[in-house]
Design a protein around this motif. Sequence first.
Motif, PDB file in Angstrom:
ATOM      1  N   LEU A  16       0.878  -1.169   0.000  1.00 15.23           N
ATOM      2  CA  LEU A  16       0.000   0.000   0.000  1.00 15.23           C
ATOM      3  C   LEU A  16       0.916   1.221   0.000  1.00 15.23           C
ATOM      4  N   TYR A  17       0.744   2.085  -0.994  1.00 13.75           N
ATOM      5  CA  TYR A  17       1.570   3.294  -1.012  1.00 13.75           C
ATOM      6  C   TYR A  17       0.728   4.528  -1.308  1.00 13.75           C
ATOM      7  N   ARG A  18       1.340   5.672  -1.012  1.00 13.19           N
ATOM      8  CA  ARG A  18       0.745   6.969  -1.355  1.00 13.19           C
ATOM      9  C   ARG A  18       1.767   7.722  -2.200  1.00 13.19           C
ATOM     10  N   ALA A  35      -4.992   1.739 -18.237  1.00 18.04           N
ATOM     11  CA  ALA A  35      -4.940   0.755 -19.329  1.00 18.04           C
ATOM     12  C   ALA A  35      -3.677  -0.099 -19.210  1.00 18.04           C
ATOM     13  N   SER A  36      -2.511   0.556 -19.005  1.00 19.54           N
ATOM     14  CA  SER A  36      -1.295  -0.265 -18.926  1.00 19.54           C
ATOM     15  C   SER A  36      -1.249  -1.054 -17.627  1.00 19.54           C
ATOM     16  N   ALA A  37      -1.781  -0.459 -16.562  1.00 22.79           N
ATOM     17  CA  ALA A  37      -1.795  -1.181 -15.286  1.00 22.79           C
ATOM     18  C   ALA A  37      -2.640  -2.451 -15.407  1.00 22.79           C
ATOM     19  N   ARG A  38      -3.819  -2.315 -15.971  1.00 20.49           N
ATOM     20  CA  ARG A  38      -4.712  -3.490 -16.037  1.00 20.49           C
ATOM     21  C   ARG A  38      -4.133  -4.567 -16.928  1.00 20.49           C
ATOM     22  N   GLU A  39      -3.498  -4.144 -18.020  1.00 17.77           N
ATOM     23  CA  GLU A  39      -2.928  -5.151 -18.918  1.00 17.77           C
ATOM     24  C   GLU A  39      -1.796  -5.913 -18.227  1.00 17.77           C
ATOM     25  N   ARG A  40      -0.860  -5.169 -17.673  1.00 16.43           N
ATOM     26  CA  ARG A  40       0.285  -5.842 -17.048  1.00 16.43           C
ATOM     27  C   ARG A  40      -0.141  -6.611 -15.801  1.00 16.43           C
ATOM     28  N   ASN A  41      -1.015  -6.049 -15.016  1.00 14.47           N
ATOM     29  CA  ASN A  41      -1.454  -6.748 -13.807  1.00 14.47           C
ATOM     30  C   ASN A  41      -2.148  -8.057 -14.167  1.00 14.47           C
ATOM     31  N   GLY A  42      -2.908  -8.024 -15.256  1.00 15.22           N
ATOM     32  CA  GLY A  42      -3.572  -9.250 -15.711  1.00 15.22           C
ATOM     33  C   GLY A  42      -2.558 -10.330 -16.059  1.00 15.22           C
ATOM     34  N   PHE A  58      -3.450   6.711  -3.939  1.00 10.76           N
ATOM     35  CA  PHE A  58      -3.339   5.661  -2.927  1.00 10.76           C
ATOM     36  C   PHE A  58      -3.544   4.357  -3.685  1.00 10.76           C
ATOM     37  N   GLN A  59      -2.579   3.480  -3.617  1.00 11.16           N
ATOM     38  CA  GLN A  59      -2.710   2.236  -4.386  1.00 11.16           C
ATOM     39  C   GLN A  59      -2.409   1.020  -3.520  1.00 11.16           C
ATOM     40  N   TRP A  60      -3.287   0.037  -3.663  1.00 11.02           N
ATOM     41  CA  TRP A  60      -3.095  -1.278  -3.031  1.00 11.02           C
ATOM     42  C   TRP A  60      -2.831  -2.273  -4.150  1.00 11.02           C
ATOM     43  N   LEU A  61      -1.703  -2.976  -4.064  1.00 10.73           N
ATOM     44  CA  LEU A  61      -1.363  -4.017  -5.035  1.00 10.73           C
ATOM     45  C   LEU A  61      -1.199  -5.323  -4.284  1.00 10.73           C
ATOM     46  N   GLU A  62      -1.683  -6.396  -4.857  1.00 10.11           N
ATOM     47  CA  GLU A  62      -1.519  -7.717  -4.227  1.00 10.11           C
ATOM     48  C   GLU A  62      -1.282  -8.749  -5.324  1.00 10.11           C
ATOM     49  N   MET A  74       8.756  -0.516 -11.534  1.00 11.40           N
ATOM     50  CA  MET A  74       8.326   0.308 -12.677  1.00 11.40           C
ATOM     51  C   MET A  74       7.538   1.518 -12.198  1.00 11.40           C
ATOM     52  N   ILE A  75       6.649   1.267 -11.255  1.00 11.04           N
ATOM     53  CA  ILE A  75       5.787   2.349 -10.750  1.00 11.04           C
ATOM     54  C   ILE A  75       6.643   3.445 -10.098  1.00 11.04           C
ATOM     55  N   ARG A  76       7.680   3.020  -9.377  1.00  8.95           N
ATOM     56  CA  ARG A  76       8.547   4.002  -8.704  1.00  8.95           C
ATOM     57  C   ARG A  76       9.213   4.938  -9.695  1.00  8.95           C
ATOM     58  N   LYS A  77       9.503   4.418 -10.903  1.00  7.69           N
ATOM     59  CA  LYS A  77      10.220   5.216 -11.909  1.00  7.69           C
ATOM     60  C   LYS A  77       9.287   6.069 -12.755  1.00  7.69           C
ATOM     61  N   ASP A  78       7.986   5.903 -12.570  1.00 12.55           N
ATOM     62  CA  ASP A  78       7.003   6.570 -13.427  1.00 12.55           C
ATOM     63  C   ASP A  78       6.941   8.064 -13.113  1.00 12.55           C
ATOM     64  N   GLY A  79       7.176   8.881 -14.136  1.00 17.00           N
ATOM     65  CA  GLY A  79       7.219  10.335 -13.948  1.00 17.00           C
ATOM     66  C   GLY A  79       5.857  10.977 -13.751  1.00 17.00           C
TER      67      GLY A  79
HETATM   68  C1  LIG Z   1      -0.237   5.957  -9.824  1.00 15.98           C
HETATM   69  C2  LIG Z   1       0.228   4.894 -10.802  1.00 15.98           C
HETATM   70  C3  LIG Z   1      -0.198   3.598 -10.640  1.00 15.98           C
HETATM   71  C4  LIG Z   1       0.227   2.593 -11.511  1.00 15.98           C
HETATM   72  N1  LIG Z   1      -0.178   1.308 -11.303  1.00 15.98           N
HETATM   73  C5  LIG Z   1       0.295   0.343 -12.093  1.00 15.98           C
HETATM   74  C6  LIG Z   1      -0.055  -1.020 -11.858  1.00 15.98           C
HETATM   75  O1  LIG Z   1      -0.829  -1.355 -10.965  1.00 15.98           O
HETATM   76  N2  LIG Z   1       0.474  -1.961 -12.684  1.00 15.98           N
HETATM   77  C7  LIG Z   1       1.302  -1.632 -13.718  1.00 15.98           C
HETATM   78  O2  LIG Z   1       1.748  -2.518 -14.424  1.00 15.98           O
HETATM   79  N3  LIG Z   1       1.624  -0.357 -13.986  1.00 15.98           N
HETATM   80  C8  LIG Z   1       1.147   0.632 -13.194  1.00 15.98           C
HETATM   81  N4  LIG Z   1       1.468   1.928 -13.459  1.00 15.98           N
HETATM   82  C9  LIG Z   1       2.120   2.250 -14.708  1.00 15.98           C
HETATM   83  C10 LIG Z   1       3.571   1.920 -14.758  1.00 15.98           C
HETATM   84  O3  LIG Z   1       4.290   2.747 -13.882  1.00 15.98           O
HETATM   85  C11 LIG Z   1       4.024   2.125 -16.213  1.00 15.98           C
HETATM   86  O4  LIG Z   1       3.130   1.493 -17.039  1.00 15.98           O
HETATM   87  C12 LIG Z   1       5.376   1.589 -16.387  1.00 15.98           C
HETATM   88  O5  LIG Z   1       6.256   2.560 -15.889  1.00 15.98           O
HETATM   89  C13 LIG Z   1       5.734   1.228 -17.816  1.00 15.98           C
HETATM   90  O6  LIG Z   1       5.358   2.184 -18.728  1.00 15.98           O
HETATM   91  P1  LIG Z   1       4.422   1.804 -19.987  1.00 15.98           P
HETATM   92  O7  LIG Z   1       3.020   2.000 -19.539  1.00 15.98           O
HETATM   93  O8  LIG Z   1       4.840   2.812 -21.026  1.00 15.98           O
HETATM   94  O9  LIG Z   1       4.703   0.413 -20.373  1.00 15.98           O
HETATM   95  C14 LIG Z   1       1.071   2.935 -12.593  1.00 15.98           C
HETATM   96  C15 LIG Z   1       1.496   4.251 -12.749  1.00 15.98           C
HETATM   97  C16 LIG Z   1       1.077   5.230 -11.868  1.00 15.98           C
HETATM   98  C17 LIG Z   1       1.542   6.654 -12.063  1.00 15.98           C
END
Ligand SMILES: Cc1cc2nc3c(=O)[nH]c(=O)nc-3n(C[C@H](O)[C@H](O)[C@H](O)COP(=O)(O)O)c2cc1C
Length: 142
Positions: A16-18, A35-42, A58-62, A74-79
């Motif tokens: 769980l993060y904020r 869209a990318s979250a749902r695809e990769r999570n699936g 606020f996100q919960w991942l399991e 990946m999420i940590r690096k997302d700008g």
């Molecule tokens: C708030 C937030 C939540 C995210 N949650 C997910 C997640 O649950 N699963 C996931 O695969 N990506 C998630 N992402 C997206 C990834 O960070 C992102 O898709 C990844 O960096 C790769 O980039 P791409 O979408 O161009 O492939 C999230 C991004 C943000 C900003």
Amino acid sequence: MTNDLADTTDGLAFVLYRSAARDGLGKDDLQAILASARERNGQHGITGCLHHEDGLFFQWLEGPAEKIDLVMAMIRKDGRHDQLTVLDDGALNQRRFRDWHMRFSDRNQKSLMDWLAQSDASTVNPGEYTRGIVAFLQALAI
Ligand SMILES: Cc1cc2nc3c(=O)[nH]c(=O)nc-3n(C[C@H](O)[C@H](O)[C@H](O)COP(=O)(O)O)c2cc1C
């Protein structure tokens, strides 16, 4: 790749993060994130939920522990957000959001800030704050 959520409880983990949404983040950005979250999570057997309110996420991942680590990296690096703070993480006996590869909510569904303000939970006590958020997210899922 397996998409089977009837997994054993072996290695099931949660986080769980904020975080703070990037300034100016709009509806299109949110759609793209989901869209990318749902695809990769699936693909990875990850379920959970994302709540967006007052410029915060606020996100919960399991899911399988190693997949959670992968996706969190990946999420940590997302700008599109920053100031990511892990509020809680660890092992999990059973999924809480098994029907959602990533459920999304915002103030229009229900306000987390109002919920926390009205609850008895102290937002200063980290444990109570975290439990309040989890209770809120779970109540939304019913
Ligand atoms: C708030 C937030 C939540 C995210 N949650 C997910 C997640 O649950 N699963 C996931 O695969 N990506 C998630 N992402 C997206 C990834 O960070 C992102 O898709 C990844 O960096 C790769 O980039 P791409 O979408 O161009 O492939 C999230 C991004 C943000 C900003």
